[in-house]
Design a protein around this motif. Sequence first.
Motif, PDB file in Angstrom:
ATOM      1  N   ASP A 122       1.063  -1.458   0.243  1.00 31.76           N
ATOM      2  CA  ASP A 122       0.421  -0.082   0.390  1.00 31.76           C
ATOM      3  C   ASP A 122       0.614   1.095  -0.151  1.00 31.76           C
ATOM      4  OD1 ASP A 122      -2.410  -1.750   0.165  1.00 31.76           O
ATOM      5  OD2 ASP A 122      -2.454  -1.222   1.796  1.00 31.76           O
ATOM      6  N   ILE A 123      -0.027   1.801  -0.901  1.00 34.25           N
ATOM      7  CA  ILE A 123       1.233   3.614  -1.055  1.00 34.25           C
ATOM      8  C   ILE A 123      -0.009   4.570  -0.233  1.00 34.25           C
ATOM      9  CG2 ILE A 123       3.052   2.549  -1.751  1.00 34.25           C
ATOM     10  CD1 ILE A 123       2.292   4.103  -4.620  1.00 34.25           C
ATOM     11  N   GLU A 124       0.794   5.549  -0.683  1.00 37.57           N
ATOM     12  CA  GLU A 124       0.095   7.190  -0.438  1.00 37.57           C
ATOM     13  C   GLU A 124       0.988   8.200  -0.994  1.00 37.57           C
ATOM     14  OE1 GLU A 124      -1.997   7.523   3.527  1.00 37.57           O
ATOM     15  OE2 GLU A 124      -0.930   8.896   3.659  1.00 37.57           O
ATOM     16  N   LYS A 125       0.426   9.099  -1.258  1.00 31.78           N
ATOM     17  CA  LYS A 125       1.156  10.334  -2.172  1.00 31.78           C
ATOM     18  C   LYS A 125       1.032  11.728  -2.157  1.00 31.78           C
ATOM     19  CE  LYS A 125       2.022   7.529  -6.705  1.00 31.78           C
ATOM     20  NZ  LYS A 125       1.453   7.190  -8.535  1.00 31.78           N
ATOM     21  N   GLU A 126       1.104  12.671  -1.439  1.00 31.77           N
ATOM     22  CA  GLU A 126       0.722  13.965  -1.059  1.00 31.77           C
ATOM     23  C   GLU A 126       1.843  14.743  -2.129  1.00 31.77           C
ATOM     24  OE1 GLU A 126       2.861  14.286   3.048  1.00 31.77           O
ATOM     25  OE2 GLU A 126       1.251  13.241   3.076  1.00 31.77           O
ATOM     26  N   PRO A 127       1.334  15.653  -2.145  1.00 32.01           N
ATOM     27  CA  PRO A 127       2.224  17.465  -3.197  1.00 32.01           C
ATOM     28  C   PRO A 127       3.142  17.191  -2.231  1.00 32.01           C
ATOM     29  CG  PRO A 127       0.357  17.580  -2.205  1.00 32.01           C
ATOM     30  CD  PRO A 127      -0.310  16.380  -1.875  1.00 32.01           C
ATOM     31  N   MET A 128       4.911  17.330  -2.529  1.00 31.28           N
ATOM     32  CA  MET A 128       5.095  18.267  -1.689  1.00 31.28           C
ATOM     33  C   MET A 128       4.860  19.565  -1.404  1.00 31.28           C
ATOM     34  SD  MET A 128       9.038  17.647  -3.767  1.00 31.28           S
ATOM     35  CE  MET A 128      10.136  16.926  -4.318  1.00 31.28           C
ATOM     36  N   SER A 129       5.358  19.702  -0.170  1.00 33.37           N
ATOM     37  CA  SER A 129       5.370  21.785   0.133  1.00 33.37           C
ATOM     38  C   SER A 129       6.016  21.932  -0.177  1.00 33.37           C
ATOM     39  CB  SER A 129       5.557  21.465   2.296  1.00 33.37           C
ATOM     40  OG  SER A 129       6.714  21.107   2.009  1.00 33.37           O
ATOM     41  N   ARG A 130       5.792  23.722  -0.359  1.00 34.79           N
ATOM     42  CA  ARG A 130       6.957  24.384  -1.077  1.00 34.79           C
ATOM     43  C   ARG A 130       7.961  24.960  -0.772  1.00 34.79           C
ATOM     44  NH1 ARG A 130       8.292  29.690  -3.034  1.00 34.79           N
ATOM     45  NH2 ARG A 130       8.506  30.304  -1.062  1.00 34.79           N
ATOM     46  N   MET A 131       8.146  24.334   1.008  1.00 40.39           N
ATOM     47  CA  MET A 131       9.598  24.338   1.883  1.00 40.39           C
ATOM     48  C   MET A 131      10.510  23.107   1.139  1.00 40.39           C
ATOM     49  SD  MET A 131      10.848  25.815   5.226  1.00 40.39           S
ATOM     50  CE  MET A 131       9.318  25.741   5.323  1.00 40.39           C
ATOM     51  N   MET A 132       9.359  22.421   0.778  1.00 38.53           N
ATOM     52  CA  MET A 132      10.777  21.379   0.670  1.00 38.53           C
ATOM     53  C   MET A 132      10.803  21.274  -0.959  1.00 38.53           C
ATOM     54  SD  MET A 132       9.178  17.038   1.229  1.00 38.53           S
ATOM     55  CE  MET A 132      10.521  16.356   0.717  1.00 38.53           C
ATOM     56  N   ALA A 133      10.017  21.499  -1.747  1.00 36.73           N
ATOM     57  CA  ALA A 133      10.890  22.167  -3.116  1.00 36.73           C
ATOM     58  C   ALA A 133      11.508  22.609  -3.405  1.00 36.73           C
ATOM     59  CB  ALA A 133       9.190  21.833  -3.676  1.00 36.73           C
ATOM     60  N   VAL A 134      11.609  23.437  -2.408  1.00 34.80           N
ATOM     61  CA  VAL A 134      12.676  24.576  -2.507  1.00 34.80           C
ATOM     62  C   VAL A 134      14.300  24.231  -2.078  1.00 34.80           C
ATOM     63  CG1 VAL A 134      13.345  27.122  -0.966  1.00 34.80           C
ATOM     64  CG2 VAL A 134      10.969  26.627  -2.356  1.00 34.80           C
ATOM     65  N   THR A 135      13.480  23.548  -0.764  1.00 37.86           N
ATOM     66  CA  THR A 135      15.296  22.898  -0.397  1.00 37.86           C
ATOM     67  C   THR A 135      15.601  21.715  -0.786  1.00 37.86           C
ATOM     68  OG1 THR A 135      14.386  23.155   1.834  1.00 37.86           O
ATOM     69  CG2 THR A 135      15.998  21.906   1.982  1.00 37.86           C
ATOM     70  N   ALA A 136      14.097  21.381  -2.098  1.00 39.98           N
ATOM     71  CA  ALA A 136      15.392  20.266  -2.992  1.00 39.98           C
ATOM     72  C   ALA A 136      15.797  20.778  -3.703  1.00 39.98           C
ATOM     73  CB  ALA A 136      14.234  19.096  -3.550  1.00 39.98           C
ATOM     74  N   THR A 137      15.687  21.957  -4.338  1.00 32.13           N
ATOM     75  CA  THR A 137      15.961  22.607  -5.787  1.00 32.13           C
ATOM     76  C   THR A 137      17.617  23.535  -5.330  1.00 32.13           C
ATOM     77  OG1 THR A 137      14.185  23.074  -6.002  1.00 32.13           O
ATOM     78  CG2 THR A 137      15.441  24.330  -7.352  1.00 32.13           C
ATOM     79  N   ASN A 138      17.061  23.712  -3.653  1.00 28.40           N
ATOM     80  CA  ASN A 138      18.586  24.115  -3.101  1.00 28.40           C
ATOM     81  C   ASN A 138      19.480  23.549  -2.767  1.00 28.40           C
ATOM     82  OD1 ASN A 138      17.679  26.799  -3.766  1.00 28.40           O
ATOM     83  ND2 ASN A 138      16.564  27.013  -1.412  1.00 28.40           N
ATOM     84  N   MET A 139      19.229  22.448  -2.604  1.00 28.15           N
ATOM     85  CA  MET A 139      20.569  21.449  -2.087  1.00 28.15           C
ATOM     86  C   MET A 139      20.666  20.627  -3.260  1.00 28.15           C
ATOM     87  SD  MET A 139      20.768  20.401   1.300  1.00 28.15           S
ATOM     88  CE  MET A 139      19.866  20.712   2.439  1.00 28.15           C
ATOM     89  N   GLN A 140      19.893  20.242  -4.588  1.00 28.66           N
ATOM     90  CA  GLN A 140      20.790  19.649  -5.438  1.00 28.66           C
ATOM     91  C   GLN A 140      21.379  20.773  -6.518  1.00 28.66           C
ATOM     92  OE1 GLN A 140      17.614  18.169  -8.262  1.00 28.66           O
ATOM     93  NE2 GLN A 140      18.779  16.967  -8.871  1.00 28.66           N
ATOM     94  N   ARG A 141      21.444  22.011  -6.814  1.00 34.73           N
ATOM     95  CA  ARG A 141      21.660  23.449  -6.963  1.00 34.73           C
ATOM     96  C   ARG A 141      23.662  23.142  -6.235  1.00 34.73           C
ATOM     97  NH1 ARG A 141      19.031  27.851  -5.783  1.00 34.73           N
ATOM     98  NH2 ARG A 141      18.349  27.591  -7.980  1.00 34.73           N
ATOM     99  N   SER A 142      23.207  22.883  -4.686  1.00 39.82           N
ATOM    100  CA  SER A 142      24.610  23.070  -4.865  1.00 39.82           C
ATOM    101  C   SER A 142      25.217  21.534  -4.827  1.00 39.82           C
ATOM    102  CB  SER A 142      23.941  23.293  -2.826  1.00 39.82           C
ATOM    103  OG  SER A 142      24.050  24.388  -2.478  1.00 39.82           O
ATOM    104  N   TRP A 143      24.538  20.878  -4.475  1.00 37.98           N
ATOM    105  CA  TRP A 143      25.336  19.807  -4.606  1.00 37.98           C
ATOM    106  C   TRP A 143      25.720  18.921  -5.773  1.00 37.98           C
ATOM    107  CZ3 TRP A 143      27.148  16.010  -1.618  1.00 37.98           C
ATOM    108  CH2 TRP A 143      27.514  14.777  -2.674  1.00 37.98           C
ATOM    109  N   LEU A 144      25.192  19.880  -6.782  1.00 41.28           N
ATOM    110  CA  LEU A 144      25.841  19.640  -8.459  1.00 41.28           C
ATOM    111  C   LEU A 144      26.934  20.305  -8.825  1.00 41.28           C
ATOM    112  CD1 LEU A 144      22.681  18.585 -10.090  1.00 41.28           C
ATOM    113  CD2 LEU A 144      24.448  17.859  -9.801  1.00 41.28           C
ATOM    114  N   ASN A 145      26.505  21.910  -8.018  1.00 43.07           N
ATOM    115  CA  ASN A 145      27.481  22.721  -8.334  1.00 43.07           C
ATOM    116  C   ASN A 145      28.881  22.552  -7.727  1.00 43.07           C
ATOM    117  OD1 ASN A 145      26.295  24.430 -10.575  1.00 43.07           O
ATOM    118  ND2 ASN A 145      24.617  25.230  -9.270  1.00 43.07           N
TER     119      ASN A 145
END
Length: 555
Positions: free
Chosen positions: A326-349
């Motif tokens: 069984d699974i459940e899906k929920e949208p990412m919060s804005r904060m989570m999405a922003v953090t994900a983007t920032n983390m990935q940007r830093s990690w890749l750069n």
Amino acid sequence: MSEQEIKVPDLGGADEVEIIDVLVSVGDSVEAEDSILTVETDKASVDLPSPGAGKITKLSVKVGDKVKEGDVVAMMVAGGASDDDSSDEPEDKAESESGSEAQSEPEESKPAPKKKSGGSRKETVLVPPLDGMEDVPVIEINVAEGDTIEVDEPLVTVESDKASMEIPSPYAGKVVKILVAEGDKLSEGDKLLELTVVDDGNEEDEESEAKSEAPATDSSEGSKPEPKVEKQSQKEPEAQSQSSTYEPPSPGAKVHAGPAVRKLARELGADMTRIKGSGPKSRILKDDVNSYVKHQLQQTQQGSVGATSGSGIPAVKLPDFSKFGDIEKEPMSRMMAVTATNMQRSWLNVPHVTQFEDADITDMEAFRKSQKTAGEKKGVKMTPLPFILKACATALAELPQFNVSLDLERKEVVRKKYIHIGIAVDTPNGLMVPVIRDVDQKGLWDLAAESAELAQKARDKELKPADMQGACFTITSLGGIGGTAFTPIVNTPEVAILGVSRAAMKPVWDGGEFQPRLMLPLSLSYDHRAVNGADAARFTSLLSQLLGDIRTLLL
Ligand code: CAO
């Protein structure tokens, strides 16, 4: 102008070869040596070049046909391609069209005028011969009523069992009425649509051109242009390679799309092998290309959470998790999405390196605990964090190469003359990093009060954007939770971050015996472009020294 045959040249000994691509259409202007079609021999695929400059008037072959040396594959009228182009320059037509549009109604019933000034007339476009096929279903209508179209622009796409074809317009003009619908079955002579055709004053030239392009055209009965068999241009891979965000197309991947859709994809630099077709038999439609490009743009702007990372890195493919339970899906919060983007940007750069060190905080802890009553009186809790903040401020002042940002575009190092430090705060909504300003100028109690206040504000969602800006360096403390070490991600555009883990009693050799000492694990991640390893070791050693003897913080 007399027509010229385009024949298959010497094929280097190959007998019969298969046409794998037709690169021109009737009406196309070509230069000498432009590729007309591609054939495939046992050994290689070869482009057949045009013998001269001119306009293609007839194509006698299609993809899949077998040809041999000397076979006529197309006809052309000779003449400089650029000269020819000027005779049907779209801008000229558009101009004359807009100038004469108001006259179109009164002109409509009259025979086509033989005059030099612009006028307009109505034409009914009929289905041309369809390679002997009948009742071929319409799978796409490429124009809409009111569209202004050019000669040769695809009007509708039909698809038989064997091939799909686009029926091009024999005229430039405005679509007045579409007489067919998707799914209708068409045969030669059926009415396709009505056009208001604009005369640009060169009608005789245009007529003879139209006749050579579409021999069955008769303006009183409707027109019968040659259908275009689906083809894929040679230039496509070139356009795709312009974008590094796409994976290379999978070799041998078959793409079902008409020339107009392929043209659109080429213009937008979209890799058709990556586009999912929503048309019949997964045929790619214009809307699919547009949606794909839009999606790619959104991903790039959001910092790449999708098909590719924006750095050419393939995305992680997700399985269907529900297959396993069984699974459940929920949208990412804005904060989570922003953090994900920032983390990935830093990690890749950022080329990250993490330097580890233990600080002996036995004496510091004794002092901190001694301040408990004083803290209660002040209403402030003294944790290890203010000491660490103070030690970092001292280290940043002594080793200013850590208090910089890199401006790679200008090839500049931005040195900061202030010491503002961010503290990572774990909140129910995600990670937030409020900033304590001028840490070097504040005392331990001030730092204790301010960090507690900012942490509370973060948890209460009361931080303002300005509270989270301007940091030179970040401290992320997991000491209250646990762990022995970790590798934090640099909070760009800063160049270093200190991770603090849980202090633990450890046996430390004092030269004569092991002593129980409270050791605080420090993990300094840094941007190796700005900071070298020796400086990182100096920074953590200095921190260890400062925290080991907090009296040195006063010096
Ligand atoms: N070793 C041992 N104990 C520690 C410690 C350490 N390094 N650091 C803190 N502690 C103790 C404190 O002394 C306190 O104990 P007492 O209640 O007995 O005095 C307890 O742990 C809790 O401290 P705290 O976490 O409330 O306070 P803090 O000043 O140390 O930290 C803050 C404040 C905001 C940094 C912290 O609450 C926090 O949110 N940490 C998480 C940061 C985070 O998520 N980082 C990860 C980022 S990357 O994903």
